[in-house]
Motif scaffolding. Sequence first.
Motif, mmCIF file in Angstrom:
data_model
loop_
_atom_site.group_PDB
_atom_site.id
_atom_site.type_symbol
_atom_site.label_atom_id
_atom_site.label_comp_id
_atom_site.label_asym_id
_atom_site.label_seq_id
_atom_site.Cartn_x
_atom_site.Cartn_y
_atom_site.Cartn_z
ATOM 1 N N VAL A 139 -12.122 -6.032 2.175
ATOM 2 C CA VAL A 139 -11.021 -5.303 2.814
ATOM 3 C C VAL A 139 -9.834 -6.204 3.140
ATOM 4 N N LYS A 140 -10.021 -7.508 3.014
ATOM 5 C CA LYS A 140 -8.979 -8.469 3.378
ATOM 6 C C LYS A 140 -7.655 -8.237 2.636
ATOM 7 N N PRO A 141 -7.658 -7.999 1.313
ATOM 8 C CA PRO A 141 -6.372 -7.776 0.633
ATOM 9 C C PRO A 141 -5.631 -6.544 1.172
ATOM 10 N N ASP A 142 -6.355 -5.493 1.515
ATOM 11 C CA ASP A 142 -5.695 -4.291 2.039
ATOM 12 C C ASP A 142 -5.190 -4.505 3.454
ATOM 13 N N LEU A 143 -5.877 -5.316 4.242
ATOM 14 C CA LEU A 143 -5.380 -5.649 5.578
ATOM 15 C C LEU A 143 -4.104 -6.475 5.460
ATOM 16 N N THR A 144 -4.101 -7.434 4.545
ATOM 17 C CA THR A 144 -2.912 -8.257 4.307
ATOM 18 C C THR A 144 -1.742 -7.389 3.870
ATOM 19 N N GLU A 145 -1.999 -6.445 2.962
ATOM 20 C CA GLU A 145 -0.952 -5.539 2.484
ATOM 21 C C GLU A 145 -0.440 -4.651 3.614
ATOM 22 N N CYS A 146 -1.349 -4.150 4.426
ATOM 23 C CA CYS A 146 -0.972 -3.304 5.559
ATOM 24 C C CYS A 146 -0.042 -4.064 6.500
ATOM 25 N N ILE A 147 -0.382 -5.304 6.801
ATOM 26 C CA ILE A 147 0.426 -6.125 7.700
ATOM 27 C C ILE A 147 1.784 -6.430 7.074
ATOM 28 N N SER A 148 1.791 -6.733 5.785
ATOM 29 C CA SER A 148 3.071 -7.057 5.139
ATOM 30 C C SER A 148 4.011 -5.851 5.105
ATOM 31 N N LYS A 149 3.456 -4.647 4.970
ATOM 32 C CA LYS A 149 4.288 -3.444 4.980
ATOM 33 C C LYS A 149 4.906 -3.188 6.352
ATOM 34 N N LEU A 150 4.266 -3.683 7.404
ATOM 35 C CA LEU A 150 4.788 -3.494 8.752
ATOM 36 C C LEU A 150 6.044 -4.319 9.005
ATOM 37 N N GLY A 151 6.170 -5.434 8.274
ATOM 38 C CA GLY A 151 7.344 -6.288 8.429
ATOM 39 C C GLY A 151 7.214 -7.238 9.601
ATOM 40 N N GLU A 152 8.224 -8.098 9.757
ATOM 41 C CA GLU A 152 8.188 -9.110 10.806
ATOM 42 C C GLU A 152 8.498 -8.552 12.184
#
Length: 147
Positions: free
Chosen positions: A46-59
């Motif tokens: 699930v790590k890649p999807d968590l990373t993607e989810c966080i990146s979509k949220l932005g800084e």
Amino acid sequence: MRKSCRCGHVMELELRTVVYAKKVEIRNVPVFACADCVSYEVLQPVKPDLTECISKLGEQPVKQDVSFGEQNELADLLHEQLLAWPEATDQEMEYRMKEAVEGRINLLLDIMSYAHKAEDKAWIEDTERRLAQLSGFVWQAHFSNAV
């Protein structure tokens, strides 16, 4: 569900809330936790999807609450199974997860059929993404050193 920690003790699989940028709570993320050395490890598939989810949220994300199960099929199934069978042994959970994954894959294949008939490209892509999250999961690869 358990596995051995680097410190030699046991890590338990738990569903945790990951807080991002002090504003976003991402609920039901499958994480191995070691109570002895206080280390944590996100379940690898699930790590890649968590990373993607966080990146979509932005800084600078807005304050929000996100269900990780909506982002990842495996996390959703783990959440469902852990709620339904909180006292299950590792072997029982392995069996229940295999059954749940198989059932979800069959459901998604049916959905894919309808999406193709409707010629809905977005629906097809979403269903393919969801199928990919489940199709590569092999229980023993992530719980092989379970205690």
